[in-house]
Enzyme design. Structure first.
Site, short mmCIF file in Angstrom:
data_model
loop_
_atom_site.label_atom_id
_atom_site.label_comp_id
_atom_site.label_asym_id
_atom_site.label_seq_id
_atom_site.Cartn_x
_atom_site.Cartn_y
_atom_site.Cartn_z
N PRO A 41 0.86 -1.20 0.00
CA PRO A 41 0.00 0.00 0.00
C PRO A 41 0.88 1.24 0.00
O PRO A 41 1.78 1.37 0.84
CB PRO A 41 -0.79 -0.14 1.32
CG PRO A 41 0.05 -1.01 2.19
CD PRO A 41 0.81 -1.93 1.27
N MET A 42 0.64 2.15 -0.95
CA MET A 42 1.48 3.36 -1.07
C MET A 42 0.58 4.57 -1.30
O MET A 42 -0.17 4.62 -2.29
CB MET A 42 2.49 3.19 -2.21
CG MET A 42 3.54 2.13 -1.94
SD MET A 42 4.66 1.82 -3.34
CE MET A 42 3.61 0.76 -4.38
N GLN A 82 -6.31 -1.34 3.48
CA GLN A 82 -5.47 -0.95 4.61
C GLN A 82 -6.11 0.19 5.36
O GLN A 82 -6.46 1.22 4.77
CB GLN A 82 -4.06 -0.54 4.20
CG GLN A 82 -3.18 -0.31 5.44
CD GLN A 82 -1.78 0.16 5.15
OE1 GLN A 82 -1.57 1.25 4.63
NE2 GLN A 82 -0.79 -0.66 5.51
N CYS A 106 3.48 3.41 8.95
CA CYS A 106 3.68 4.70 8.28
C CYS A 106 4.23 5.73 9.26
O CYS A 106 3.65 5.94 10.33
CB CYS A 106 2.36 5.19 7.68
SG CYS A 106 2.53 6.76 6.80
N LYS A 128 0.55 -4.63 9.24
CA LYS A 128 1.82 -4.26 8.61
C LYS A 128 2.56 -3.36 9.57
O LYS A 128 2.03 -2.32 9.99
CB LYS A 128 1.59 -3.54 7.27
CG LYS A 128 2.88 -3.24 6.52
CD LYS A 128 2.59 -2.69 5.12
CE LYS A 128 3.87 -2.56 4.30
NZ LYS A 128 4.74 -1.47 4.78
N ASN A 141 9.04 -6.93 3.84
CA ASN A 141 8.92 -5.74 3.02
C ASN A 141 10.11 -4.84 3.28
O ASN A 141 10.70 -4.88 4.35
CB ASN A 141 7.60 -5.02 3.38
CG ASN A 141 7.43 -3.66 2.72
OD1 ASN A 141 7.20 -2.67 3.39
ND2 ASN A 141 7.56 -3.60 1.41
N GLY A 142 10.47 -4.04 2.26
CA GLY A 142 11.53 -3.06 2.44
C GLY A 142 12.73 -3.31 1.54
O GLY A 142 13.46 -4.28 1.74
N GLY A 155 7.23 -2.67 -2.91
CA GLY A 155 6.61 -1.36 -3.03
C GLY A 155 7.05 -0.60 -4.27
O GLY A 155 6.51 -0.78 -5.36
#
Length: 334
Positions: free
Chosen positions: A15-16, A68, A98, A137, A209-210, A232
């Site tokens: 999700p971005m 999300q 976030c 997340k 993730n990352g 992402g």
């Protein structure tokens, strides 16, 4: 149409904010039938207090798709989760990662890593409120926290509340001193810690993730025992590189997709959007990187960037841009 989000989370597009809207997700779905897609973060207050139910709109073709949510009030998140379930989402995800100032001021996002008991209360309320699976997340920690200490405690508490699936962004978030963009790059990655968490919590479905920017890297993490990989920025800026081979390589299903065919398949969708009063640029801004690293990429990007904002622009303009790409590819092949 309910689909298995747990299966699909073997590979997911993160999700971005400002990026993974319904137009972006439609393109990504044409490139991969299996990959799990996520909405941008939608705040529970916007849905519950603001009545912004339009934020839940999506295309039926997007499944499997996850919503999300951002928030920190258990009752409000429970109500927002019910709205998401009623809308037909395949998963409800709580954002505990976030780091933006705007998110902190609302007491949600990465700042919640400091209050795992509150997160546990939130997810318990979300799970009790509706039938769709609730996931989390998170980061490995924030500020001066020691990830080796706080992450196992965090996972233990949310597991006790009923969470069975978590995605871990393998960086700390610094809530003061780093911008959201810097928080995506500067804190060092600790993939090994995430792998240790899988060993420590074998009953949890853990995705990483990352900084993962290729299917090769995704396959490495899966081969080492993780349950899923979330990608992402690479999936957004070079979607064909990540998604065209994903169904075959990650899921073992189907043939590779083709970026040019995805453009053709987007044309009816674009026609409906423009006919309904939408702007072409709202869709094409997510398509600019579709041919990244391939012949014709520059012509594609320039033509759409210079012309998609025009009032009369529609699907025929995208078809023209595709002709430029195909012409460049043909010239390269000669």
């Amino acid at each position: 149409m309910k689909l298995n989000a747990k299966y699909a989370s073997r590979l997911a597009v993160a999700p971005m904010m400002d990026w993974t809207d319904r137009h972006c997700r439609m393109l990504h779905r044409l490139l991969s039938r299996e990959t799990l897609l996520y909405t941008e973060m939608v705040t529970a207050p916007a849905l519950v207090r603001g009545g912004a139910l339009h934020l839940l709109a999506y295309n039926d073709e997007e499944h499997p798709v996850a919503l999300q949510l951002g928030g920190s009030d258990p009752a409000e998140l429970a109500q927002a989760s019910r709205l998401g379930a009623d809308a037909g989402y395949d998963e409800i995800n709580l954002n505990v990662g976030c780091p933006s100032d705007r998110v902190q001021s609302g007491t949600f996002g990465a700042v919640l890593m400091k209050t795992p008991e509150l997160v546990a209360e939130c997810v318990a309320a979300m799970i009790a409120a509706q039938p769709v699976e609730v996931t989390v997340k998170c980061r490995i920690g924030v500020d001066d926290q020691q990830p080796e200490e706080v992450l196992p405690d965090f996972l233990d508490k949310i597991r006790a509340s009923g969470v069975r699936r978590v995605t871990i962004h393998a960086r700390k978030a610094w809530l003061q001193g780093l911008s959201p963009k810097e928080n995506r790059d500067i804190p060092p990655l600790d993939y090994a810690l995430v792998h240790r968490m899988k060993a420590a919590f074998p009953d949890l479905h853990i995705s990483i993730n990352g900084g993962i920017d290729s299917l090769d890297a995704a396959e490495e993490h899966l081969a080492k025992g993780l349950d899923g990989v979330m990608i992402g920025r690479a999936a957004y800026h070079q979607p064909a590189d990540i998604l065209c081979q994903a169904d075959r390589r990650i899921f073992g299903t189907g043939a590779d997709s083709d970026a040019a065919q995805a453009v053709r398949d987007m044309l009816p969708y674009i026609e409906r959007h423009v006919t309904g009063g939408g702007k072409l640029s709202q869709v094409t801004r997510h398509m600019l990187g579709l041919f990244a690293g391939r012949p014709g990429a520059r012509q594609w990007r320039r033509f759409l960037s210079e012309n998609a904002h025009r009032r009369e622009a529609g699907p025929e303009l995208v078809a023209q841009a595709l002709d430029l790409v195909l012409g460049a590819q043909a010239a390269t092949a000669e």
